[in-house]
Scaffold this motif. Structure first.
Motif, PDB file in Angstrom:
ATOM      1  N   TYR A 156      33.001  33.766  48.185  1.00 14.97           N
ATOM      2  CA  TYR A 156      33.631  34.813  48.971  1.00 14.97           C
ATOM      3  C   TYR A 156      34.842  35.438  48.291  1.00 14.97           C
ATOM      4  O   TYR A 156      35.335  36.476  48.723  1.00 14.97           O
ATOM      5  CB  TYR A 156      34.023  34.274  50.357  1.00 14.97           C
ATOM      6  N   GLU A 157      35.373  34.821  47.220  1.00 10.35           N
ATOM      7  CA  GLU A 157      36.494  35.374  46.466  1.00 10.35           C
ATOM      8  C   GLU A 157      36.139  35.376  44.992  1.00 10.35           C
ATOM      9  O   GLU A 157      35.573  34.404  44.478  1.00 10.35           O
ATOM     10  CB  GLU A 157      37.771  34.570  46.698  1.00 10.35           C
ATOM     11  N   LYS A 158      36.506  36.455  44.294  1.00  7.92           N
ATOM     12  CA  LYS A 158      36.096  36.609  42.902  1.00  7.92           C
ATOM     13  C   LYS A 158      36.618  35.507  41.981  1.00  7.92           C
ATOM     14  O   LYS A 158      35.834  34.932  41.207  1.00  7.92           O
ATOM     15  CB  LYS A 158      36.514  37.977  42.381  1.00  7.92           C
ATOM     16  N   ARG A 185      27.710  36.461  50.986  1.00  4.16           N
ATOM     17  CA  ARG A 185      29.102  36.662  50.589  1.00  4.16           C
ATOM     18  C   ARG A 185      29.167  37.585  49.373  1.00  4.16           C
ATOM     19  O   ARG A 185      28.209  37.733  48.617  1.00  4.16           O
ATOM     20  CB  ARG A 185      29.772  35.326  50.277  1.00  4.16           C
ATOM     21  N   SER A 186      30.329  38.177  49.159  1.00  3.92           N
ATOM     22  CA  SER A 186      30.468  39.288  48.220  1.00  3.92           C
ATOM     23  C   SER A 186      30.132  38.945  46.776  1.00  3.92           C
ATOM     24  O   SER A 186      29.612  39.794  46.041  1.00  3.92           O
ATOM     25  CB  SER A 186      31.899  39.828  48.283  1.00  3.92           C
ATOM     26  N   TYR A 187      30.413  37.724  46.332  1.00  2.62           N
ATOM     27  CA  TYR A 187      30.302  37.414  44.906  1.00  2.62           C
ATOM     28  C   TYR A 187      29.191  36.411  44.601  1.00  2.62           C
ATOM     29  O   TYR A 187      29.238  35.701  43.606  1.00  2.62           O
ATOM     30  CB  TYR A 187      31.662  36.902  44.389  1.00  2.62           C
TER      31      TYR A 187
END
Length: 222
Positions: A156-158, A185-187
């Motif tokens: 969820y976090e880069k 999730r984004s990543y």
């Protein structure tokens, strides 16, 4: 309404006072100390823990990725049976507990937060299983200490995603089986993954963007 108690005095007491022992909806075989009033408890608990420089109470919720992996290993026990298992960024310990219930030889659950490690120990005891809760940074340790690595909701976090991916690549080279639970999730590095299961996981709208998350369990490819 349950009021938070001073977190600095007793992590176990704090967890017991601010959660309810209950089964998450997608994994009724497991009981966890979970927040009963999602957003208000998150805000009140977060404020109490921030005074001590501790992270928010991620351990008080059964996140979609963790529920999905727990469901998968309970339905496919051969994945972990008689194996050494690592549950990375374990949160409540739901995945670690499910792995032990499915017949793992030993399970280590890693978490940087002492309150999370305490919650894991309490939850494991509530389910009659033994889980080692560790604060060690396994991403910096030599690969191959475990047969299976399980991880829910870690992309969820880069910065974290990049570090975790580099570590998981080393684990793959060492022959470790790696499974990830993720609701998009984004990543998430989809180009490195193949889906092995799909679920519709009930979650708490107050901390997610819906009441149900379409969640996959992925297996990492070399």
């Amino acid at each position: 309404m349950i009021e938070p108690r001073p977190a600095s005095l007793d992590p176990a007491g704090f967890i017991r006072a601010n959660t309810v022992l209950q089964a998450p909806p997608h994994v009724p075989e497991v009981r966890l100390h979970l927040a009963d009033e999602a957003m208000s408890l998150w805000e009140r608990t977060e404020e109490a823990l921030e005074e001590l420089g501790l992270p928010p109470p991620y351990w008080a919720f059964a996140w979609a990725g963790g529920q999905a992996i727990a469901r998968y290993v309970l339905d496919h026990p051969e994945v972990v049976r008689d194996k050494r298992v690592l549950d990375f960024a374990s949160g409540s310990g739901i995945v670690a507990i499910a792995a032990m219930q499915a017949g793992a030889t030993a399970v280590t659950a890693t978490e940087i937060d002492i309150f999370a490690r305490t919650a894991i120990a309490l939850n494991a005891a509530a389910n009659g299983v033994s889980v080692t809760a560790s604060g060690a940074d396994v991403t910096a340790a030599p690969a191959g200490a475990f047969d299976v690595v399980l991880a829910g909701d870690v992309f969820y976090e880069k910065p974290m995603a990049e570090r975790v991916l580099a570590w998981l690549e080393r684990e793959l080279e060492a022959g470790t089986v790696v499974l990830v639970g993720d609701p998009g999730r984004s990543y998430l590095p989809k180009d490195r993954l193949e889906a092995v299961a799909e679920y519709r996981v009930p979650v708490i709208r107050a901390i997610e963007d819906s009441e149900v998350k379409h969640t996959r369990v992925w297996r990492f490819r070399r």
